[in-house]
Design a protein around this motif. Structure first.
Motif, PDB file in Angstrom:
ATOM      1  N   ILE A 143       0.858  -1.179   0.000  1.00  0.00           N
ATOM      2  CA  ILE A 143       0.000   0.000   0.000  1.00  0.00           C
ATOM      3  C   ILE A 143       0.899   1.235   0.000  1.00  0.00           C
ATOM      4  O   ILE A 143       1.755   1.394   0.877  1.00  0.00           O
ATOM      5  CB  ILE A 143      -0.945   0.004   1.223  1.00  0.00           C
ATOM      6  CG1 ILE A 143      -1.750  -1.299   1.294  1.00  0.00           C
ATOM      7  CG2 ILE A 143      -1.854   1.233   1.201  1.00  0.00           C
ATOM      8  CD1 ILE A 143      -2.579  -1.622   0.077  1.00  0.00           C
ATOM      9  N   LEU A 144       0.718   2.115  -0.977  1.00  0.00           N
ATOM     10  CA  LEU A 144       1.560   3.294  -1.149  1.00  0.00           C
ATOM     11  C   LEU A 144       0.864   4.593  -0.746  1.00  0.00           C
ATOM     12  O   LEU A 144       1.507   5.619  -0.572  1.00  0.00           O
ATOM     13  CB  LEU A 144       2.027   3.384  -2.599  1.00  0.00           C
ATOM     14  CG  LEU A 144       2.864   2.185  -3.068  1.00  0.00           C
ATOM     15  CD1 LEU A 144       2.977   2.162  -4.574  1.00  0.00           C
ATOM     16  CD2 LEU A 144       4.223   2.209  -2.420  1.00  0.00           C
ATOM     17  N   GLY A 148       5.826 -12.400 -10.905  1.00  0.00           N
ATOM     18  CA  GLY A 148       6.979 -11.665 -11.403  1.00  0.00           C
ATOM     19  C   GLY A 148       6.653 -10.343 -12.068  1.00  0.00           C
ATOM     20  O   GLY A 148       7.533  -9.710 -12.653  1.00  0.00           O
ATOM     21  N   LYS A 149       5.423  -9.899 -12.006  1.00  0.00           N
ATOM     22  CA  LYS A 149       5.013  -8.614 -12.587  1.00  0.00           C
ATOM     23  C   LYS A 149       4.494  -7.705 -11.493  1.00  0.00           C
ATOM     24  O   LYS A 149       3.951  -8.154 -10.488  1.00  0.00           O
ATOM     25  CB  LYS A 149       3.901  -8.809 -13.632  1.00  0.00           C
ATOM     26  CG  LYS A 149       4.328  -9.619 -14.830  1.00  0.00           C
ATOM     27  CD  LYS A 149       5.304  -8.861 -15.678  1.00  0.00           C
ATOM     28  CE  LYS A 149       5.690  -9.683 -16.905  1.00  0.00           C
ATOM     29  NZ  LYS A 149       6.848  -9.141 -17.570  1.00  0.00           N
ATOM     30  N   ARG A 150       4.669  -6.400 -11.710  1.00  0.00           N
ATOM     31  CA  ARG A 150       4.161  -5.388 -10.795  1.00  0.00           C
ATOM     32  C   ARG A 150       3.061  -4.599 -11.497  1.00  0.00           C
ATOM     33  O   ARG A 150       3.271  -4.085 -12.592  1.00  0.00           O
ATOM     34  CB  ARG A 150       5.264  -4.419 -10.392  1.00  0.00           C
ATOM     35  CG  ARG A 150       6.293  -4.998  -9.461  1.00  0.00           C
ATOM     36  CD  ARG A 150       7.342  -3.952  -9.177  1.00  0.00           C
ATOM     37  NE  ARG A 150       8.090  -4.268  -7.966  1.00  0.00           N
ATOM     38  CZ  ARG A 150       8.977  -3.458  -7.423  1.00  0.00           C
ATOM     39  NH1 ARG A 150       9.251  -2.291  -7.987  1.00  0.00           N
ATOM     40  NH2 ARG A 150       9.600  -3.816  -6.330  1.00  0.00           N
ATOM     41  N   VAL A 151       1.905  -4.506 -10.828  1.00  0.00           N
ATOM     42  CA  VAL A 151       0.781  -3.748 -11.367  1.00  0.00           C
ATOM     43  C   VAL A 151       0.422  -2.680 -10.335  1.00  0.00           C
ATOM     44  O   VAL A 151       0.190  -3.000  -9.163  1.00  0.00           O
ATOM     45  CB  VAL A 151      -0.440  -4.648 -11.641  1.00  0.00           C
ATOM     46  CG1 VAL A 151      -1.566  -3.836 -12.269  1.00  0.00           C
ATOM     47  CG2 VAL A 151      -0.061  -5.821 -12.536  1.00  0.00           C
ATOM     48  N   TYR A 188      11.889   3.605  -6.358  1.00  0.00           N
ATOM     49  CA  TYR A 188      11.823   2.310  -7.039  1.00  0.00           C
ATOM     50  C   TYR A 188      10.602   1.482  -6.616  1.00  0.00           C
ATOM     51  O   TYR A 188      10.132   0.633  -7.362  1.00  0.00           O
ATOM     52  CB  TYR A 188      13.103   1.510  -6.807  1.00  0.00           C
ATOM     53  CG  TYR A 188      13.215   0.925  -5.416  1.00  0.00           C
ATOM     54  CD1 TYR A 188      12.748  -0.357  -5.143  1.00  0.00           C
ATOM     55  CD2 TYR A 188      13.764   1.665  -4.377  1.00  0.00           C
ATOM     56  CE1 TYR A 188      12.820  -0.883  -3.857  1.00  0.00           C
ATOM     57  CE2 TYR A 188      13.844   1.144  -3.102  1.00  0.00           C
ATOM     58  CZ  TYR A 188      13.367  -0.131  -2.849  1.00  0.00           C
ATOM     59  OH  TYR A 188      13.434  -0.639  -1.585  1.00  0.00           O
ATOM     60  N   ARG A 189      10.060   1.736  -5.423  1.00  0.00           N
ATOM     61  CA  ARG A 189       8.893   0.967  -4.975  1.00  0.00           C
ATOM     62  C   ARG A 189       7.643   1.320  -5.772  1.00  0.00           C
ATOM     63  O   ARG A 189       6.683   0.573  -5.789  1.00  0.00           O
ATOM     64  CB  ARG A 189       8.653   1.183  -3.479  1.00  0.00           C
ATOM     65  CG  ARG A 189       9.749   0.517  -2.645  1.00  0.00           C
ATOM     66  CD  ARG A 189       9.673   0.946  -1.230  1.00  0.00           C
ATOM     67  NE  ARG A 189      10.087   2.359  -1.183  1.00  0.00           N
ATOM     68  CZ  ARG A 189      10.582   2.975  -0.140  1.00  0.00           C
ATOM     69  NH1 ARG A 189      10.701   2.336   0.993  1.00  0.00           N
ATOM     70  NH2 ARG A 189      10.936   4.234  -0.185  1.00  0.00           N
ATOM     71  N   LEU A 190       7.682   2.445  -6.469  1.00  0.00           N
ATOM     72  CA  LEU A 190       6.575   2.853  -7.327  1.00  0.00           C
ATOM     73  C   LEU A 190       6.676   2.203  -8.708  1.00  0.00           C
ATOM     74  O   LEU A 190       5.679   2.040  -9.406  1.00  0.00           O
ATOM     75  CB  LEU A 190       6.597   4.379  -7.466  1.00  0.00           C
ATOM     76  CG  LEU A 190       5.331   5.101  -7.856  1.00  0.00           C
ATOM     77  CD1 LEU A 190       4.216   4.843  -6.871  1.00  0.00           C
ATOM     78  CD2 LEU A 190       5.610   6.608  -7.926  1.00  0.00           C
ATOM     79  N   ARG A 191       7.883   1.795  -9.083  1.00  0.00           N
ATOM     80  CA  ARG A 191       8.127   1.235 -10.411  1.00  0.00           C
ATOM     81  C   ARG A 191       7.253   0.006 -10.637  1.00  0.00           C
ATOM     82  O   ARG A 191       7.169  -0.874  -9.803  1.00  0.00           O
ATOM     83  CB  ARG A 191       9.600   0.881 -10.580  1.00  0.00           C
ATOM     84  CG  ARG A 191       9.942   0.565 -12.029  1.00  0.00           C
ATOM     85  CD  ARG A 191      11.383   0.779 -12.405  1.00  0.00           C
ATOM     86  NE  ARG A 191      11.961   2.093 -12.132  1.00  0.00           N
ATOM     87  CZ  ARG A 191      11.781   3.173 -12.883  1.00  0.00           C
ATOM     88  NH1 ARG A 191      11.001   3.110 -13.933  1.00  0.00           N
ATOM     89  NH2 ARG A 191      12.371   4.295 -12.590  1.00  0.00           N
ATOM     90  N   ASP A 195       6.526  13.516 -13.570  1.00  0.00           N
ATOM     91  CA  ASP A 195       7.494  12.827 -12.715  1.00  0.00           C
ATOM     92  C   ASP A 195       6.918  11.511 -12.178  1.00  0.00           C
ATOM     93  O   ASP A 195       7.629  10.509 -12.070  1.00  0.00           O
ATOM     94  CB  ASP A 195       7.938  13.713 -11.552  1.00  0.00           C
ATOM     95  CG  ASP A 195       8.749  14.922 -12.026  1.00  0.00           C
ATOM     96  OD1 ASP A 195       9.372  14.825 -13.104  1.00  0.00           O
ATOM     97  OD2 ASP A 195       8.745  15.950 -11.318  1.00  0.00           O
ATOM     98  N   PHE A 196       5.653  11.523 -11.815  1.00  0.00           N
ATOM     99  CA  PHE A 196       4.982  10.314 -11.337  1.00  0.00           C
ATOM    100  C   PHE A 196       5.010   9.227 -12.421  1.00  0.00           C
ATOM    101  O   PHE A 196       5.431   8.100 -12.167  1.00  0.00           O
ATOM    102  CB  PHE A 196       3.545  10.648 -10.926  1.00  0.00           C
ATOM    103  CG  PHE A 196       2.719   9.447 -10.545  1.00  0.00           C
ATOM    104  CD1 PHE A 196       2.871   8.844  -9.315  1.00  0.00           C
ATOM    105  CD2 PHE A 196       1.773   8.936 -11.419  1.00  0.00           C
ATOM    106  CE1 PHE A 196       2.092   7.751  -8.952  1.00  0.00           C
ATOM    107  CE2 PHE A 196       0.979   7.846 -11.070  1.00  0.00           C
ATOM    108  CZ  PHE A 196       1.151   7.248  -9.828  1.00  0.00           C
ATOM    109  N   ILE A 197       4.602   9.583 -13.619  1.00  0.00           N
ATOM    110  CA  ILE A 197       4.558   8.628 -14.727  1.00  0.00           C
ATOM    111  C   ILE A 197       5.967   8.087 -15.021  1.00  0.00           C
ATOM    112  O   ILE A 197       6.153   6.888 -15.202  1.00  0.00           O
ATOM    113  CB  ILE A 197       3.942   9.258 -16.003  1.00  0.00           C
ATOM    114  CG1 ILE A 197       2.481   9.649 -15.741  1.00  0.00           C
ATOM    115  CG2 ILE A 197       4.055   8.344 -17.204  1.00  0.00           C
ATOM    116  CD1 ILE A 197       1.574   8.492 -15.412  1.00  0.00           C
ATOM    117  N   GLN A 198       6.960   8.967 -15.056  1.00  0.00           N
ATOM    118  CA  GLN A 198       8.330   8.517 -15.318  1.00  0.00           C
ATOM    119  C   GLN A 198       8.857   7.597 -14.217  1.00  0.00           C
ATOM    120  O   GLN A 198       9.570   6.636 -14.501  1.00  0.00           O
ATOM    121  CB  GLN A 198       9.250   9.717 -15.526  1.00  0.00           C
ATOM    122  CG  GLN A 198       9.019  10.409 -16.838  1.00  0.00           C
ATOM    123  CD  GLN A 198       9.903  11.622 -17.035  1.00  0.00           C
ATOM    124  OE1 GLN A 198      10.422  12.202 -16.083  1.00  0.00           O
ATOM    125  NE2 GLN A 198      10.069  12.021 -18.281  1.00  0.00           N
TER     126      GLN A 198
END
Length: 188
Positions: free
Chosen positions: A110-111, A141-144, A163-166, A183-186
């Motif tokens: 949870i972010l 193995g995927k992050r959504v 990196y935790r947002l990646r 910046d968020f999208i990048q």
């Protein structure tokens, strides 16, 4: 119309639902689309439902789904826990930024929402959108990244997650409406 509902299947016969679609008048998309889809997929139980925030286009099908099938937990932001528990009992769990849920096939981080009262003030016109539960699901193995309806004033400080947002897949905030922070999208 607009609305959100996403099914995450993992493991053998395990599933989470993120948001429950809209209700427009007497029509619940849970009854006309989501539940018939679950039946076609052979899904009879949900391990949990995550409610990003309390706008009807995200929660319109909650009661229909809970009354029709077995639902283990209902997850929401901590500040909604007591209200939803009065309707759905002790299966409601409140979540805040930094909480996590682990299971054999992956996990959920949870972010948001955090605790900065200036960002989540009820005086802001976008307050409910900005209180959305933002979660990163790590499965197979995927992050959504699921973002609810957060707007730019929340996207911008979320960059500090680094990196935790990646993520591999991003559910665009607010149905793709204007107001995506570059910046968020990048970072994602």
């Amino acid at each position: 119309g607009q609305g959100d509902a996403a099914l995450i299947e993992y493991g053998k016969n395990r599933a989470f639902l993120i948001d429950t679609g809209p209700r427009f008048g007497s029509t619940s998309y849970a009854e006309t689309i989501i539940l018939p889809t679950f039946e076609n997929l052979g899904i009879t139980t949900l391990d949990g439902i995550f409610i990003s925030h309390m706008h009807a286009d995200h929660t319109g099908g909650l009661t229909s789904i809970v009354n029709t099938m077995q639902v283990g937990r209902i997850f929401c932001r901590t500040t909604l826990r007591d209200s939803l528990a009065s309707l759905y009992g002790d299966r409601v769990t409140g979540l805040s930024a930094g909480d996590s849920i682990a299971f054999n096939e992956g996990g959920i981080l949870i972010l948001s929402p955090g605790t900065n009262p200036l960002l989540y003030s009820s005086e802001m016109p976008s307050a409910e959108n900005n209180r959305s539960v933002v979660m990163r699901c790590d499965i197979a193995g995927k992050r959504v990244l699921f973002t609810g309806d957060i707007e730019t004033d929340i996207q911008k400080p979320m960059v500090s997650w680094g990196y935790r947002l990646r993520s591999d897949i991003l559910k665009i905030p607010h149905h793709g409406a204007k107001g995506l922070n570059k910046d968020f999208i990048q970072t994602v």
